[in-house]
Design a protein around this motif. Structure first.
Motif, short mmCIF file in Angstrom:
data_model
loop_
_atom_site.label_atom_id
_atom_site.label_comp_id
_atom_site.label_asym_id
_atom_site.label_seq_id
_atom_site.Cartn_x
_atom_site.Cartn_y
_atom_site.Cartn_z
N GLY A 255 1.03 -1.22 -0.06
CA GLY A 255 0.10 -0.01 0.02
C GLY A 255 0.65 1.16 -0.11
N HIS A 256 0.16 2.44 0.49
CA HIS A 256 1.07 3.66 0.30
C HIS A 256 -0.05 4.60 1.39
N GLY A 257 0.69 5.36 1.78
CA GLY A 257 -0.10 6.49 2.53
C GLY A 257 -0.54 6.20 3.87
N LEU A 258 -1.68 6.72 4.43
CA LEU A 258 -2.06 6.53 5.68
C LEU A 258 -2.55 4.82 5.86
N HIS A 259 -2.63 4.11 5.06
CA HIS A 259 -2.97 2.71 5.31
C HIS A 259 -1.97 1.84 4.87
N PHE A 260 -0.56 2.23 4.78
CA PHE A 260 0.31 1.64 4.55
C PHE A 260 0.45 0.34 5.61
N CYS A 261 1.09 -0.66 5.27
CA CYS A 261 0.85 -1.85 6.09
C CYS A 261 1.91 -1.85 7.03
N LEU A 262 1.13 -1.80 8.23
CA LEU A 262 1.85 -1.58 9.70
C LEU A 262 2.97 -2.83 9.88
N GLY A 263 2.41 -4.01 9.45
CA GLY A 263 3.48 -5.24 9.47
C GLY A 263 4.21 -5.48 8.38
N ALA A 264 4.67 -4.49 7.47
CA ALA A 264 5.63 -4.42 6.47
C ALA A 264 7.06 -5.06 6.88
N PRO A 265 7.38 -4.46 7.83
CA PRO A 265 8.88 -4.81 8.43
C PRO A 265 8.85 -6.35 8.87
N LEU A 266 7.77 -6.81 9.40
CA LEU A 266 7.80 -8.21 10.00
C LEU A 266 7.65 -9.14 8.73
N ALA A 267 6.75 -8.83 7.59
CA ALA A 267 6.43 -9.50 6.62
C ALA A 267 7.81 -9.84 5.79
N ARG A 268 8.56 -8.80 5.56
CA ARG A 268 9.55 -8.71 4.78
C ARG A 268 10.72 -9.50 5.62
N MET A 269 10.80 -9.42 6.75
CA MET A 269 11.70 -10.38 7.53
C MET A 269 11.52 -11.69 7.56
N GLU A 270 10.14 -12.06 7.64
CA GLU A 270 9.65 -13.64 7.48
C GLU A 270 9.96 -14.17 5.99
N GLY A 271 9.88 -13.42 5.02
CA GLY A 271 10.17 -13.54 3.64
C GLY A 271 11.51 -13.90 3.44
N ARG A 272 12.08 -12.83 3.97
CA ARG A 272 13.84 -13.11 3.68
C ARG A 272 14.23 -14.43 4.39
N ILE A 273 14.04 -14.60 5.60
CA ILE A 273 14.44 -15.70 6.43
C ILE A 273 14.13 -17.03 5.90
N ALA A 274 12.66 -17.03 5.37
CA ALA A 274 12.04 -18.23 5.07
C ALA A 274 12.81 -18.77 3.57
N ILE A 275 12.90 -17.59 2.50
CA ILE A 275 13.18 -18.20 1.42
C ILE A 275 14.94 -18.21 1.28
N ARG A 276 15.48 -17.55 2.06
CA ARG A 276 16.95 -17.72 2.08
C ARG A 276 17.24 -19.04 2.85
N SER A 277 16.83 -19.43 3.90
CA SER A 277 16.83 -20.67 4.76
C SER A 277 16.60 -21.88 3.78
N LEU A 278 15.28 -21.80 2.96
CA LEU A 278 14.99 -22.85 2.13
C LEU A 278 15.99 -22.90 1.20
N LEU A 279 16.50 -22.18 0.60
CA LEU A 279 17.52 -22.24 -0.47
C LEU A 279 18.75 -22.78 -0.02
N GLU A 280 19.19 -22.52 1.06
CA GLU A 280 20.27 -22.59 1.54
C GLU A 280 20.37 -24.47 2.06
N ARG A 281 19.01 -24.79 2.50
CA ARG A 281 18.78 -25.98 3.06
C ARG A 281 18.74 -27.17 1.90
N PHE A 282 17.97 -26.68 0.68
CA PHE A 282 17.76 -27.76 -0.26
C PHE A 282 18.20 -27.22 -1.58
N PRO A 283 19.44 -27.64 -1.88
CA PRO A 283 20.05 -27.27 -3.28
C PRO A 283 19.20 -27.71 -4.27
N ASP A 284 18.59 -28.85 -4.07
CA ASP A 284 17.77 -29.41 -5.16
C ASP A 284 16.47 -29.15 -5.27
#
Length: 397
Positions: free
Chosen positions: A340-369
């Motif tokens: 979103g943008h402006g007044l209703h910009f997602c309050l949880g954006a930092p948490l969502a970004r953190m979870e996305g980065r950790i989940a995808i990075r960890s998944l790729l590191e653990r499973f190369p195939d």
């Protein structure tokens, strides 16, 4: 102006909404649309990036359906007492009070725990003798679900029941099931807040119950229920689809997957932003209502109209993004609208970004195939126009 009837092509839209947005943008930045077959009157959708950005913060577009006059028979419940369904000054007050507790410091303090939860889920995946399964069941759902429940202090929530409620709220299979899920979740939250008021803890929900500002203002019990509803649903549902859509995009673009694996430190942040832009979890905003006639890109939206802003359509606008249909994790940041943008910009954006980065990075590191399951069959797309993603993501690892 002709009406775009998305409901008449629901399955096609669920599978590839971007083809619809492309055709709409080519004809102009704003359109009359029908999203569901039971709509009495067409609503309006904004698909151009610049027009969407302005609309998201335009004072003439109200989020409060209670004052819009469009739903005279609607019954107000406690879950509606949240920031997403309010305008200033009420929205300003709610956001101020919630922001006192939903801080970047609190979110950052969860990083180690998010990694720990992700590692435990990946351990369980690695232990499966079949070396495969549904990534949503294995990782994309339980990670954000566990995180938001621990953050709010509801670790004993029946995950299967909550998943049903949440899915029916954001991607309903019928109007009746959507209404039932809202009522059942509302009943659950009323009891939860009562219990938390009697026995508070160190969690975010307890903090919201007791928080107050310098003037002594605090959230009412209904407002706490409304915020719990918003945080529980929005706090996990969007991240489920961020993870699953992101993994789907990587597997569909092996050269991008190889580049990311080759430089996880340097590319993971940009990769998650491109996942959000290219195939973000939320297709369009919830309802807005025109308080007065509004000129959008040369088209006048009449007073009283229901308006949606297409975040996904805006984020594929070629006037903003070069080759917008290309998935490029090295793309320079250009301000996507996935949160979103402006007044209703997602309050949880930092948490969502953190979870996305950790989940995808960890998944790729653990499973190369990591790879798609060749026996999976066609994708099971989520129904409805609000969210885009799949209900299952069968993979091999």
């Amino acid at each position: 102006m002709p009406v775009v009837d998305i409901s008449a092509s629901a399955e096609e839209f669920d599978a590839d909404p971007y083809a619809f947005y492309e055709r709409m943008r080519a004809a102009g930045p704003v359109h009359r649309i029908i999203l569901t077959a039971d709509e009495v009157e067409p609503s309006w959708m904004i698909v151009g990036h610049e027009e969407a950005r302005r609309a998201l913060n335009h004072p003439a577009l109200s989020k409060d359906w209670r004052t819009a006059g469009n739903f005279p028979e609607a019954q107000l419940s406690a879950v509606n007492s949240n920031m997403l369904e309010s305008d200033p000054p009420h929205h300003t007050r709610l956001r101020r009070l919630v922001s006192r507790e939903f801080t970047a410091r609190r979110m950052e303090g969860m990083r180690a725990r998010v990694q720990e939860i992700a590692d435990g889920l990946l351990d369980a995946m690695a232990a499966r003798p079949e070396r495969g399964g549904d990534l949503i069941d294995a990782l994309a759902f339980p990670l954000p679900m566990t995180v938001i429940c621990e953050l709010l202090g509801v670790p004993d929530l029946d995950r299967a029941r909550f998943r049903y409620w949440s899915n029916e709220i954001v991607s309903p299979t019928s109007a009746e099931s959507n209404s039932l899920a809202n009522r059942e979740m509302g009943t659950y939250l009323v009891q939860l807040i009562r219990d938390k008021s009697k026995e508070p803890g160190e969690d975010l929900l307890s903090a919201l119950i007791r928080t107050s500002d310098e003037d002594g203002d605090s959230l009412s019990s209904d407002e706490v229920i409304g915020m719990a509803f918003l945080l529980l649903v929005a706090g996990h549902e969007t991240t489920v689809n961020l993870i699953s859509n992101g993994v789907r995009a990587l597997l569909a673009h092996p050269e991008q997957l190889a580049a990311l694996r080759g430089d996880l430190d340097g590319l993971i942040d940009g990769a998650v932003e491109e996942m959000l832009r290219y195939d973000g979890p939320v297709q369009h905003t919830t309802y807005r209502y025109a308080r007065e006639p509004l000129d959008v890109g040369g088209t006048v939206i009449p007073a009283g109209a229901t308006v949606f802003v297409s975040l996904a359509g805006a984020d594929r606008d070629p006037t903003r993004f070069a080759d917008p249909g290309v998935f490029d994790i090295g793309r320079a940041p250009q301000g996507h609208l996935a949160f979103g943008h402006g007044l209703h910009f997602c309050l949880g954006a930092p948490l969502a970004r953190m979870e996305g980065r950790i989940a995808i990075r960890s998944l790729l590191e653990r499973f190369p195939d990591l790879a798609e399951d060749p026996e999976a069959g066609p994708p099971a797309w989520l129904p409805g126009s609000l969210m885009h993603g799949v209900s299952r993501l069968p993979l091999r690892w």
